[in-house]
Scaffold this motif. Structure first.
Motif, mmCIF file in Angstrom:
data_model
loop_
_atom_site.group_PDB
_atom_site.id
_atom_site.type_symbol
_atom_site.label_atom_id
_atom_site.label_comp_id
_atom_site.label_asym_id
_atom_site.label_seq_id
_atom_site.Cartn_x
_atom_site.Cartn_y
_atom_site.Cartn_z
ATOM 1 N N TRP A 65 -12.891 14.642 -41.962
ATOM 2 C CA TRP A 65 -14.099 15.141 -42.358
ATOM 3 C C TRP A 65 -15.287 14.340 -41.744
ATOM 4 O O TRP A 65 -15.582 13.169 -41.744
ATOM 5 C CB TRP A 65 -14.355 15.406 -43.859
ATOM 6 N N GLN A 66 -16.353 15.417 -41.005
ATOM 7 C CA GLN A 66 -17.488 14.645 -40.529
ATOM 8 C C GLN A 66 -18.453 15.796 -40.822
ATOM 9 O O GLN A 66 -18.469 16.736 -41.397
ATOM 10 C CB GLN A 66 -17.431 14.894 -38.825
ATOM 11 N N THR A 67 -19.743 15.094 -40.765
ATOM 12 C CA THR A 67 -20.886 15.919 -41.314
ATOM 13 C C THR A 67 -22.234 16.209 -40.184
ATOM 14 O O THR A 67 -22.267 15.459 -39.361
ATOM 15 C CB THR A 67 -21.741 15.196 -42.364
ATOM 16 N N TYR A 68 -22.770 17.368 -40.259
ATOM 17 C CA TYR A 68 -23.848 17.587 -39.622
ATOM 18 C C TYR A 68 -25.054 17.769 -40.717
ATOM 19 O O TYR A 68 -24.884 18.686 -41.630
ATOM 20 C CB TYR A 68 -23.729 19.018 -38.899
ATOM 21 N N ASP A 69 -26.361 17.270 -40.243
ATOM 22 C CA ASP A 69 -27.348 17.461 -41.021
ATOM 23 C C ASP A 69 -28.377 17.737 -40.040
ATOM 24 O O ASP A 69 -28.902 16.810 -39.347
ATOM 25 C CB ASP A 69 -27.805 16.310 -42.116
#
Length: 378
Positions: A254-258
């Motif tokens: 799992w990866q995140t964008y903010d």
């Protein structure tokens, strides 16, 4: 507090595989760890101390990429992994193949022996041991961040009332092709995504999707793990600007964008009087810092004063999403102030405040390597 670097051994899958059926699935894109091949458990991230020619030990990071049929490429990072100590110097590329006990990667004067779920041994051309690199399981600082009280929840694993064309998997993940029902202007977006394992694919065919902000400006989603930066890789402003750092994690992680986005401004006649701006954090690290947008990106809709929705691009690859929410600053009460992940944004501000660059979390002193905690961006 959680930190970017979480050290854990990779899970080793030892059951046999039938190459023909596995290859067919891998070419389509595997989304379940139970269906990966043995190469998957050799690819990934490694870090540790290595003895250099001057007699000092220094921290090194290694990213190993599976290419199918037992072939691998890797990048060697002096100082540590990207976002966790890499000093920005020239990366060193290695290549190799599977062996009876794992895999061996080589470059001029260097050999690395990989073992599934175990350390990687670094040796010189004479076979002398220079050091060992431990497998790393990193996660984003912002993974699992709950929506603040003033956020609009777009997807929480169940409710899709604010989306159209939304398809949800039986285990509660959002598929590609959805878009927001409401248009957006200036906002902060949090989203989590997972690319499939596609070792035989290359370039834009490898875990491709994207966040089309206002259907005009694409922040690329792609399996770019372990690659040199290009302007169409993950976290690129598509075909406009490459990210400042490749912070991609391996596929099936799992990866995140903010994302802080400020819409361009137009006068009454429809003439643009201020360009849009964007800050992108991939896996908790700033990779696009308050970038001015010259125009729409790639195949986006033409710029204009009318707001448009956010689209999760359907590129045919099985990319999945979860925990998506945004703060709509145009909807906030006049004069209200809201804390974004990296700074304070007021509803009447022209743009979100950019983040400062992350501190170097790894350091080497003399012959000893010391891990430092990666500080959260505030």
């Amino acid at each position: 507090m959680r930190f970017v670097l979480a050290c854990a051994a990779a899970v080793c899958l030892t059951s046999p595989f039938q190459s023909s059926s596995i290859a067919q699935d891998l070419k389509k894109g595997v989304t379940n760890l139970a269906h990966v091949d043995a190469d998957y458990h050799l690819q990934g991230e490694y870090a540790g101390c290595v003895l250099f020619a001057d007699g000092y030990q220094r921290t090194v990071g290694l990213q190993v990429v599976a290419l199918g049929d037992g072939k691998f490429d890797a990048l060697w990072y002096q100082g540590g992994l990207p976002g966790n100590g890499y000093d920005g110097s020239t990366r060193r590329k290695l290549s190799g193949t599977r062996t009876d006990s794992g895999a061996e990667l080589t470059a001029d004067g260097l050999a690395i022996e990989l073992r599934s779920g175990s350390q990687a041994l670094v040796k010189n051309s004479s076979g002398g041991l220079l050091g060992s690199l431990q497998p790393q399981q990193r996660y984003s600082l912002t993974e699992g961040t709950p929506p603040p009280s003033n956020a609009i929840v777009l997807f929480d694993g169940k409710n899709t009332d604010r989306l159209k064309n939304a398809k949800v998997t039986p285990d509660g993940l959002l598929e590609i092709g959805a878009e927001t029902k409401e248009p957006v202007q200036t906002f902060t977006l949090h989203a989590e995504f997972r690319t499939p394992y596609m070792p035989y694919a290359r370039g834009q065919a490898r875990g491709n999707s994207g966040f089309y902000l206002q259907k005009r400006y694409e922040v690329q989603v792609l399996d770019s793990f372990g690659l040199d930066l290009q302007f169409n890789d993950c976290a690129a402003l598509y075909r406009f600007k490459a990210p400042d750092l490749n912070m991609s994690f391996p596929p099936l992680r799992w990866q995140t964008y903010d994302i802080d986005f400020t819409a361009p401004k137009f006068d009454a006649a429809g003439k643009r009087i201020a360009k849009g701006r964007i800050t992108v954090r991939l896996n908790g690290v700033v990779v696009q810092n308050n970038v001015e947008l010259e125009n729409k990106t790639g195949g986006g809709s033409p710029e204009g004063p009318n707001p448009l929705p956010i689209l999760l691009q359907n590129h045919g690859n099985p990319v999945h999403f979860r925990n998506i929410w945004l703060i709509d600053y145009d909807a906030a009460p006049s004069g209200a102030t809201t804390c974004s992940p990296c700074g304070t944004v007021a509803a009447n501000c022209s743009s979100p405040q950019p983040c400062s660059a992350p501190a170097t979390p790894w350091s080497a002193s003399g012959t000893q390597c010391r891990p430092f905690r990666h500080r959260r961006c505030r």
